[in-house]
Scaffold this motif. Structure first.
Motif, PDB file in Angstrom:
ATOM      1  N   ALA A 176       0.828  -1.204   0.000  1.00  0.00           N
ATOM      2  CA  ALA A 176       0.000   0.000   0.000  1.00  0.00           C
ATOM      3  C   ALA A 176       0.861   1.252   0.000  1.00  0.00           C
ATOM      4  O   ALA A 176       0.543   2.239  -0.681  1.00  0.00           O
ATOM      5  CB  ALA A 176      -0.930  -0.005   1.213  1.00  0.00           C
ATOM      6  N   VAL A 177       1.975   1.231   0.740  1.00  0.00           N
ATOM      7  CA  VAL A 177       2.868   2.386   0.779  1.00  0.00           C
ATOM      8  C   VAL A 177       3.532   2.606  -0.578  1.00  0.00           C
ATOM      9  O   VAL A 177       3.645   3.749  -1.051  1.00  0.00           O
ATOM     10  CB  VAL A 177       3.913   2.217   1.890  1.00  0.00           C
ATOM     11  CG1 VAL A 177       5.062   3.211   1.728  1.00  0.00           C
ATOM     12  CG2 VAL A 177       3.269   2.385   3.258  1.00  0.00           C
ATOM     13  N   LEU A 178       3.975   1.535  -1.222  1.00  0.00           N
ATOM     14  CA  LEU A 178       4.599   1.692  -2.534  1.00  0.00           C
ATOM     15  C   LEU A 178       3.607   2.262  -3.542  1.00  0.00           C
ATOM     16  O   LEU A 178       3.951   3.127  -4.356  1.00  0.00           O
ATOM     17  CB  LEU A 178       5.150   0.355  -3.017  1.00  0.00           C
ATOM     18  CG  LEU A 178       6.389  -0.148  -2.270  1.00  0.00           C
ATOM     19  CD1 LEU A 178       6.771  -1.547  -2.748  1.00  0.00           C
ATOM     20  CD2 LEU A 178       7.568   0.805  -2.446  1.00  0.00           C
ATOM     21  N   ALA A 179       2.370   1.789  -3.495  1.00  0.00           N
ATOM     22  CA  ALA A 179       1.353   2.333  -4.396  1.00  0.00           C
ATOM     23  C   ALA A 179       1.051   3.788  -4.051  1.00  0.00           C
ATOM     24  O   ALA A 179       0.888   4.633  -4.944  1.00  0.00           O
ATOM     25  CB  ALA A 179       0.081   1.491  -4.314  1.00  0.00           C
ATOM     26  N   ARG A 225      -1.878   8.022   0.280  1.00  0.00           N
ATOM     27  CA  ARG A 225      -1.280   9.017  -0.620  1.00  0.00           C
ATOM     28  C   ARG A 225      -1.713  10.427  -0.228  1.00  0.00           C
ATOM     29  O   ARG A 225      -0.900  11.359  -0.199  1.00  0.00           O
ATOM     30  CB  ARG A 225      -1.654   8.724  -2.070  1.00  0.00           C
ATOM     31  CG  ARG A 225      -0.924   9.644  -3.060  1.00  0.00           C
ATOM     32  CD  ARG A 225      -1.182   9.238  -4.498  1.00  0.00           C
ATOM     33  NE  ARG A 225      -0.413  10.043  -5.429  1.00  0.00           N
ATOM     34  CZ  ARG A 225       0.828   9.792  -5.809  1.00  0.00           C
ATOM     35  NH1 ARG A 225       1.451   8.723  -5.323  1.00  0.00           N
ATOM     36  NH2 ARG A 225       1.465  10.574  -6.656  1.00  0.00           N
ATOM     37  N   GLU A 226      -2.995  10.585   0.079  1.00  0.00           N
ATOM     38  CA  GLU A 226      -3.499  11.897   0.475  1.00  0.00           C
ATOM     39  C   GLU A 226      -2.839  12.376   1.768  1.00  0.00           C
ATOM     40  O   GLU A 226      -2.392  13.525   1.871  1.00  0.00           O
ATOM     41  CB  GLU A 226      -5.014  11.830   0.650  1.00  0.00           C
ATOM     42  CG  GLU A 226      -5.632  13.145   1.099  1.00  0.00           C
ATOM     43  CD  GLU A 226      -7.128  13.030   1.324  1.00  0.00           C
ATOM     44  OE1 GLU A 226      -7.729  14.020   1.784  1.00  0.00           O
ATOM     45  OE2 GLU A 226      -7.695  11.950   1.053  1.00  0.00           O
ATOM     46  N   PHE A 229       1.135  15.836   4.454  1.00  0.00           N
ATOM     47  CA  PHE A 229       2.159  16.028   5.492  1.00  0.00           C
ATOM     48  C   PHE A 229       3.469  16.525   4.904  1.00  0.00           C
ATOM     49  O   PHE A 229       4.061  17.494   5.402  1.00  0.00           O
ATOM     50  CB  PHE A 229       2.379  14.715   6.242  1.00  0.00           C
ATOM     51  CG  PHE A 229       3.479  14.768   7.261  1.00  0.00           C
ATOM     52  CD1 PHE A 229       3.298  15.446   8.458  1.00  0.00           C
ATOM     53  CD2 PHE A 229       4.690  14.133   7.029  1.00  0.00           C
ATOM     54  CE1 PHE A 229       4.312  15.493   9.412  1.00  0.00           C
ATOM     55  CE2 PHE A 229       5.710  14.167   7.976  1.00  0.00           C
ATOM     56  CZ  PHE A 229       5.516  14.859   9.166  1.00  0.00           C
ATOM     57  N   LEU A 230       3.919  15.879   3.841  1.00  0.00           N
ATOM     58  CA  LEU A 230       5.196  16.260   3.253  1.00  0.00           C
ATOM     59  C   LEU A 230       5.128  17.648   2.625  1.00  0.00           C
ATOM     60  O   LEU A 230       6.138  18.343   2.528  1.00  0.00           O
ATOM     61  CB  LEU A 230       5.636  15.223   2.220  1.00  0.00           C
ATOM     62  CG  LEU A 230       5.931  13.823   2.780  1.00  0.00           C
ATOM     63  CD1 LEU A 230       6.348  12.877   1.677  1.00  0.00           C
ATOM     64  CD2 LEU A 230       6.988  13.882   3.880  1.00  0.00           C
ATOM     65  N   ALA A 231       3.929  18.056   2.214  1.00  0.00           N
ATOM     66  CA  ALA A 231       3.761  19.397   1.643  1.00  0.00           C
ATOM     67  C   ALA A 231       3.609  20.442   2.738  1.00  0.00           C
ATOM     68  O   ALA A 231       3.509  21.646   2.440  1.00  0.00           O
ATOM     69  CB  ALA A 231       2.551  19.422   0.729  1.00  0.00           C
ATOM     70  N   GLY A 232       3.562  20.014   3.995  1.00  0.00           N
ATOM     71  CA  GLY A 232       3.438  20.943   5.102  1.00  0.00           C
ATOM     72  C   GLY A 232       2.023  21.328   5.423  1.00  0.00           C
ATOM     73  O   GLY A 232       1.785  22.213   6.251  1.00  0.00           O
TER      74      GLY A 232
END
Length: 310
Positions: A200-203, A294-295, A300-303
């Motif tokens: 799921a993480v890879l997808a 993914r969402e 999170f990574l986008a802040g």
């Protein structure tokens, strides 16, 4: 594909044949699969009946006599119900045993909340000296079970928890019972996938410039691998665990204590889901399907503010 639990009885039966120190203790659940091994080793395959406290006590007693006990039942009956015995009979007496669970967080939804244990790893974290394996594929489960029992090696009689699940990744990886694996390298963050969460993480991270680490041994926590990954990428870390969300955030924070970083822990929510449903529906409800991941990872990574499932 057969399940991790399908592999358990044949694998432990071979270990019983190989090493006279190995013993298996069950509490009715899974006993029938060991009938052949019991016929060959009637003194080392023990069914205590539906008595989970006795299950742990018997395992500890065997360990104190020099045996290497493998103790098996559903996670809720192996860790939660007899926790006092885990704490005292094994921990306080420093008796080594291999606890092998089934049913994981919500593998049998029809069994209801009594048969679910998303807090098992977090509960063991309150005790000292446990090794915790969370395989993501039946092949890995066999490898890690053998690594835990180590037939023929009495020097390795520690306290080990092996967490089996019906959820599994499509492909096994070469796990060694110690280190995290680097599955994908990137520069804009690190996502640590635990056990059956890898597919799921890879997808979910397809096309994202992130490092993906794969963990099947979560205690001891491979701090060196996380530090290395964070040093080669933005030190924003997302943990995706198949049990209680946030279980390993403290370990990740400790690993990066001297590095500016952020950590997001994703996993099973605390709110009880009171409808049986299916495993897939529980995965989605906890936000652990690829689309939800993914969402949440992307935000999170986008802040941005990360939606919280449940």
């Amino acid at each position: 594909m057969d399940t991790m639990r399908d592999r358990f009885a044949p694998a432990v039966s071979r270990m019983l044949d190989e090493d006279p120190r190995v013993a298996v203790v069950v509490a009715e659940i899974g006993a029938a699969a060991l009938d052949g091994a019991r016929a060959r080793h009637p003194d080392r395959v023990i069914n205590v009946g539906i008595r989970e406290q006795l299950l742990i006590g018997a395992g500890a007693g065997l360990a104190l006599t020099g045996m290497r006990p493998v103790v098996h039942t559903f996670a809720s009956f192996l860790v939660e119900r007899p926790f006092e015995q885990v704490k005292l009979d094994l921990g306080h007496q420093d008796a080594g045993a291999v606890l092998v669970s089934a049913a994981a967080s919500f593998d049998w939804p029809a069994g209801g909340f009594t048969h679910m244990a998303p807090g098992d790893v977090a509960l063991l974290d309150t005790l000292d000296g446990w090794t915790v394996h969370v395989p993501g594929h039946p092949d890995e489960a066999e490898t890690l079970l053998r690594h835990a029992v180590r037939p023929g090696d009495p020097s390795a009689d520690g306290k080990v928890y092996v967490r089996l699940s019906v959820q599994a990744n499509s492909t096994a990886l070469p796990v060694d019972g110690e280190r995290f694996l680097v599955v994908r390298e990137g520069r804009c963050g690190v996502v640590l996938a635990v056990g059956p969460m890898l597919d799921a993480v890879l997808a979910a991270t397809e096309g994202l410039d992130v490092t993906v680490l794969y963990a099947t041994t979560v205690r001891p926590f491979d701090a060196a691998a996380l530090r290395w990954s964070a040093e080669h990428a933005t030190a924003d870390v997302v943990l995706v665990e198949p049990y209680l969300a946030g279980t390993s955030t403290a370990a990740a924070n400790d690993a990066l204590a001297d590095v500016p970083h952020r950590v997001l822990g994703l996993g099973v929510g605390r709110r009880e889901l009171r409808r049986y449903g299916t495993v897939e529906e529980h995965v989605a409800a906890h936000g652990l399907d690829a689309g939800s991941l993914r969402e949440r990872i992307g935000a999170f990574l986008a802040g941005g503010r990360v939606p919280v499932a449940g």
